[in-house]
Design an enzyme around this catalytic site. Structure first.
Site, PDB file in Angstrom:
ATOM      1  N   HIS A   1       0.664  -1.587  -0.248  1.00 50.62           N
ATOM      2  CA  HIS A   1      -0.158   0.183  -0.232  1.00 50.62           C
ATOM      3  C   HIS A   1       1.050   1.225  -0.208  1.00 50.62           C
ATOM      4  O   HIS A   1       1.621   1.178   0.990  1.00 50.62           O
ATOM      5  CB  HIS A   1      -0.907  -0.277   1.246  1.00 50.62           C
TER       6      HIS A   1
ATOM      7  N   ARG B   1      -7.586  -2.417   8.840  1.00 49.95           N
ATOM      8  CA  ARG B   1      -6.891  -1.253   8.470  1.00 49.95           C
ATOM      9  C   ARG B   1      -6.240   0.204   8.711  1.00 49.95           C
ATOM     10  O   ARG B   1      -6.808   0.829   9.650  1.00 49.95           O
ATOM     11  CB  ARG B   1      -8.642  -0.976   7.311  1.00 49.95           C
TER      12      ARG B   1
ATOM     13  N   ARG C   1       4.140  -0.430   4.429  1.00 49.11           N
ATOM     14  CA  ARG C   1       4.090  -0.073   5.061  1.00 49.11           C
ATOM     15  C   ARG C   1       3.275  -0.346   6.289  1.00 49.11           C
ATOM     16  O   ARG C   1       2.844  -0.294   7.313  1.00 49.11           O
ATOM     17  CB  ARG C   1       4.137   1.559   5.186  1.00 49.11           C
ATOM     18  N   THR C   2       2.116  -0.497   5.396  1.00 46.54           N
ATOM     19  CA  THR C   2       0.344  -0.486   6.227  1.00 46.54           C
ATOM     20  C   THR C   2       0.586  -2.272   6.845  1.00 46.54           C
ATOM     21  O   THR C   2       1.081  -3.673   6.343  1.00 46.54           O
ATOM     22  CB  THR C   2      -1.300  -0.539   5.358  1.00 46.54           C
ATOM     23  N   GLN C   3       0.087  -2.541   7.991  1.00 48.41           N
ATOM     24  CA  GLN C   3      -0.137  -3.081   8.553  1.00 48.41           C
ATOM     25  C   GLN C   3      -1.264  -3.870   9.164  1.00 48.41           C
ATOM     26  O   GLN C   3      -1.983  -3.307   9.397  1.00 48.41           O
ATOM     27  CB  GLN C   3       1.240  -3.280   9.918  1.00 48.41           C
TER      28      GLN C   3
END
Lengths: 263, 219
Positions: free
Chosen positions: A20, B3, A36-38
């Site tokens: 992302h 998210r 990066r996004t987890q």
């Protein structure tokens, strides 16, 4: 800004469909895009804590879930930090272990200064807030909600401290705090029944009342809890134990009784 | 599926009203997330300099970081210039600090208020990326849309197009301004779910800063 978009414990840990590229800078061409996004994988559920006469009491269950699977049943989610504080975490367990490593470095250098001064809960809370906020700025958060409690001698005598910080850096100090489902189920009970200078026995009773409600209503909680307390004498993390539950309610026996139509 | 969203709105409203020789700054003390209240006793007001106070609502993580950054820059200014920052100087610094993060903004809606170098009340109102304006009064935050019309009605500034230029500060007395602020918060608390619990009022005048708290509805 939807608060629910960050709810954990719902759905299994799905592997993200692709990296992302939001916000932060991408690696140079040839280095590949940086993930990066987890998503959290092994998660702990609520932690609750409150101030009482001698200090702070904190409690949580000892379970860690892998999505909807109850993977680990004997996990310690409350740890002592230095001489004056205890920290409890909900959310991604491996990120909590990382945070404990940071705190180890901090308490070690504090010990090496050897100047008679030691970090109190307020300092540790402030430090962790900066750590959480800075990770959030890099779009690489530590996926936890942390509760920090402790007692330290201050200008007005022994000062009790209880604070919370979440994964994006929102932080505050209160007389009673709870993370995750505890926010919805335990805080109303604490707001109604907490008062200043509770005895240890009263505080444990109140905490057990909250833990029981969480056990009944939070799908990811288990019947194995740990209570920890911190006073001027130091911290104590009690061995795990279970609460007595009651499932004999008549409504549970025949749940469809009284239901109208095809519901 | 979980998210990551780097922002959340912790709610609350901030108001400031400038007078001839005083300034009233007020904010509620409720900290919320989603439909939950995290704390009923969390201050949104920070004193940055002698006669300069910042009230912010929005994402609390960014707000605290912004307050710390400004306090640090103010200290550097003091060391370099051997005096405390004036309110109009801080106003420009805040605008620059916000615009610096134009492409990953501080989610903070600010009202900077205090006394200017002549001792007159001043209020500066901002958006999240630093555009600002000196006005006679302002409200920012979740209840601002409920408050601004009432403030406009009671404190209506003369048009900035008039010549000679008219004063934007209110001719009301200090206690009248404080009463107006209390009324306007009581009204916003009725309809805005994020505003309530307690109201913190800071009054800045030539003798210094004085703080008062009054209870608001807790539902």
């Amino acid at each position: 800004m939807d608060g629910f978009s960050k709810s954990i414990g719902g759905g299994g840990p799905n592997v993200p469909a692709g990296s992302h590229p939001a916000g932060g800078s991408q690696a140079a061409a040839g280095g590949g895009a940086t993930q990066r996004t987890q998503y959290p994988y092994v998660t702990g559920t609520s932690v609750i804590a409150l101030k009482y006469k001698d200090g702070v009491i904190m409690a949580c269950d000892t379970g860690a879930s892998y999505g909807s699977t109850l993977r680990y049943k004997s996990v310690e989610r409350i740890k002592a930090v230095g001489k004056h504080s205890i920290i409890g975490a909900s959310g991604e367990y491996s990120d909590f272990q990382e945070i404990l490593r940071y705190l180890d470095e901090l308490t070690l250098s504090d010990h090496m200064w050897d100047d008679g001064n030691s970090l109190g809960p307020k300092e540790i809370h402030s430090y962790l807030t900066r750590v959480m906020y800075n990770r959030r700025n890099k779009f690489d958060p530590l996926w936890n909600s942390l509760v920090i409690g402790g007692v330290k001698k201050g200008p007005k005598g022994d000062e009790k401290y209880l604070g919370m910080v979440n994964m994006i850096g929102t932080h505050f100090e209160e007389n009673h705090v709870a993370t995750g489902f505890g926010n919805h189920l335990a805080i109303p009970i604490l707001r109604a029944e907490w008062h200043e200078d509770m005895t240890f026995e009263e505080a444990v009773k109140l905490v057990e009342k909250c833990l029981l409600v969480l056990l009944y209503r939070d799908r990811s909680s288990i019947n194995k809890f740990q209570i920890a307390k911190i006073t001027t004498e130091g911290s104590t993390i009690y061995p795990p134990y279970s609460l007595k539950t009651y499932w004999g309610f008549t409504h549970f026996e025949n749940p469809a009784q009284g239901a109208v139509g095809s519901w | 599926m979980a998210r990551f969203d780097p922002y959340e709105n912790n709610g609350g409203t901030c108001v400031a009203v400038a007078g001839a020789d005083y300034c009233v700054v007020a904010a509620d003390t409720r900290l919320s997330v989603g439909y939950s209240i995290l704390s009923r006793d969390h201050s949104k007001i920070a004193q940055l300099a002698d006669k300069c106070v910042l009230a912010s609502s929005g994402f609390q993580g960014d707000i605290k970081a912004l307050q710390k950054a400004l306090a640090a820059k103010e200290l550097v200014y003091e060391h370099n210039n051997n005096k405390k920052m004036s309110c109009p100087a801080m106003a420009q610094l805040l605008s620059n600090t916000l615009y610096y993060k134009r492409f990953f903004p501080y989610y903070a809606f600010n009202v900077l208020a205090g006394l200017d170098t002549q001792g007159k009340g001043c209020v500066f109102t901002y958006d999240a990326v630093g555009s600002y304006e000196r006005t006679g009064y302002s409200a920012q935050g979740t209840g601002s849309a409920l408050m601004m019309p009432v403030l406009d009605n009671q404190l209506k500034s003369p048009s900035p197009l008039l010549l000679p230029a008219r004063d934007a500060v209110t001719p009301l007395s200090e206690s009248d301004a404080v009463d107006l602020v209390k009324d306007v918060f009581a009204s916003a608390t009725e309809r805005d779910i994020y505003t309530g619990d307690r109201l913190e009022i800071v009054v800045i005048n030539s003798s210094g800063t004085c703080r008062e708290c009054i209870e608001l509805r807790k539902d």
